[in-house]
Scaffold this motif. Structure first.
Motif, mmCIF file in Angstrom:
data_model
loop_
_atom_site.group_PDB
_atom_site.id
_atom_site.type_symbol
_atom_site.label_atom_id
_atom_site.label_comp_id
_atom_site.label_asym_id
_atom_site.label_seq_id
_atom_site.Cartn_x
_atom_site.Cartn_y
_atom_site.Cartn_z
ATOM 1 N N ASP A 98 8.626 5.358 -7.139
ATOM 2 C CA ASP A 98 8.628 5.719 -8.552
ATOM 3 C C ASP A 98 8.045 4.589 -9.402
ATOM 4 O O ASP A 98 7.897 4.752 -10.609
ATOM 5 C CB ASP A 98 10.058 6.003 -9.031
ATOM 6 C CG ASP A 98 10.548 7.388 -8.625
ATOM 7 O OD1 ASP A 98 9.709 8.292 -8.472
ATOM 8 O OD2 ASP A 98 11.777 7.553 -8.465
ATOM 9 N N ASP A 99 7.759 3.450 -8.773
ATOM 10 C CA ASP A 99 7.207 2.290 -9.484
ATOM 11 C C ASP A 99 5.768 2.075 -9.007
ATOM 12 O O ASP A 99 5.524 1.350 -8.042
ATOM 13 C CB ASP A 99 8.055 1.047 -9.229
ATOM 14 C CG ASP A 99 7.696 -0.119 -10.144
ATOM 15 O OD1 ASP A 99 6.527 -0.194 -10.572
ATOM 16 O OD2 ASP A 99 8.579 -0.956 -10.412
ATOM 17 N N ALA A 100 4.840 2.721 -9.683
ATOM 18 C CA ALA A 100 3.449 2.723 -9.240
ATOM 19 C C ALA A 100 2.870 1.315 -9.166
ATOM 20 O O ALA A 100 2.160 0.971 -8.206
ATOM 21 C CB ALA A 100 2.608 3.582 -10.179
ATOM 22 N N GLU A 101 3.151 0.485 -10.163
ATOM 23 C CA GLU A 101 2.584 -0.866 -10.174
ATOM 24 C C GLU A 101 3.140 -1.724 -9.046
ATOM 25 O O GLU A 101 2.399 -2.478 -8.413
ATOM 26 C CB GLU A 101 2.853 -1.550 -11.519
ATOM 27 C CG GLU A 101 2.039 -0.998 -12.665
ATOM 28 C CD GLU A 101 2.729 0.161 -13.367
ATOM 29 O OE1 GLU A 101 3.773 0.642 -12.837
ATOM 30 O OE2 GLU A 101 2.237 0.603 -14.411
ATOM 31 N N ALA A 102 4.436 -1.606 -8.780
ATOM 32 C CA ALA A 102 5.053 -2.432 -7.741
ATOM 33 C C ALA A 102 4.453 -2.145 -6.369
ATOM 34 O O ALA A 102 4.095 -3.077 -5.631
ATOM 35 C CB ALA A 102 6.566 -2.205 -7.720
#
Length: 277
Positions: free
Chosen positions: A259-263
């Motif tokens: 759910d954390d695209a950047e991570a």
């Protein structure tokens, strides 16, 4: 320095770009879970952002409206994530198109039809969770219409839906195991009974699982090894912590959903497998 990815023999599946020669061969795949933007999950805005970040795999859910339209949406009820109320299945597409999706008062995005997303990009792969039985015939019709067999994976906790997809299509699509198939691998695998599961394993291309289910730890080094020996990839959901991402990738899992695209993009960049499109 990134840890080299552990190689093993893959079952070649067109949908899984890491299973065949090319830039992603033997590399882990990154999936944007519902678009990897919880504020506007399963919307075109979330999907576009993920693709712009470098994602080539979008995970999504589909349900069927009262007039048979295949709509990208997770919940049975509209209340949590939209400006509407009641069951999605009781609304027509015309009614659903008037609603907005969002969170914490930011309801700006429109609902999306599956066919519209499928035709937006020709190089993006869709991991489709079939949330109701009625979605199966419309899903297969759209896949056949656009000859998108190599760009979709049919997923469902209900194994019967996966079987029905297989029967309705002229060419196979990738599939992941439902609860029954996955539970048998988790529970019977440690007892040395994988050979008895040969028929069930041959019908799927990967297992898509959480790290744990209740008190049962699902993803372990031995679980990954058993799946690999059976020719199955292991994709893990939903992972948002970078340290956990690295640990799972070091264990040898073949894909992560976040759910954390950047991570996840940063983790994959550290491992020199980014962008993936």
């Amino acid at each position: 320095m990134a840890t080299p990815y552990r190689r093993h023999t893959y079952r070649e599946v067109p949908y899984l770009l890491n299973s065949r020669p090319g830039p992603l061969h033997h590399s882990p795949l990154a999936f944007a879970h519902r678009g990897a933007d919880p504020r506007r999950e399963n919307t075109m805005g979330a999907f576009r952002r993920a693709v712009d970040l470098g994602y080539r795999y979008l995970e999504l859910d589909v349900r069927t409206s009262s007039d048979g339209t295949l709509v990208i949406f997770h919940d049975e009820e509209l209340d949590r994530a939209t400006t509407g109320t009641g069951k999605l299945s009781e609304k027509t597409w015309e009614e659903l198109a008037q609603l907005r999706v969002g969170a914490e008062g930011e309801f700006a995005e429109e609902l999306v039809r599956f066919e519209d997303l499928l035709t937006t990009w020709d190089d993006v792969h869709l991991n489709v969770d079939l949330k109701d039985a009625e979605s199966v015939p419309e899903f297969t019709r759209i896949v056949e219409k656009h000859q998108a067999h190599d760009r979709v994976l049919a997923a469902s906790f209900n194994d019967a839906r996966r079987h029905r997809v297989r029967r309705l299509l002229s060419h196979p699509v990738a599939t992941s195991g439902g609860w029954v198939a996955t539970a048998m691998i988790v529970l019977l695998g440690p007892l040395g009974m994988m050979r008895r599961l040969t028929g069930r394993v041959a019908e799927i291309d990967c297992v898509q699982v959480p790290i744990s289910h209740g008190r049962i730890r699902v993803v372990t080094p031995r679980f990954v090894q058993r799946c690999h020996r059976a020719g199955l990839q292991v994709h893990v959901w939903v992972v948002d912590d970078p340290l956990q991402m690295h640990g799972l990738l070091d264990m040898g899992v073949d894909g992560l959903m976040t759910d954390d695209a950047e991570a996840l993009a940063d983790v994959m960049r550290e491992r020199s497998v980014w962008p993936q499109r």
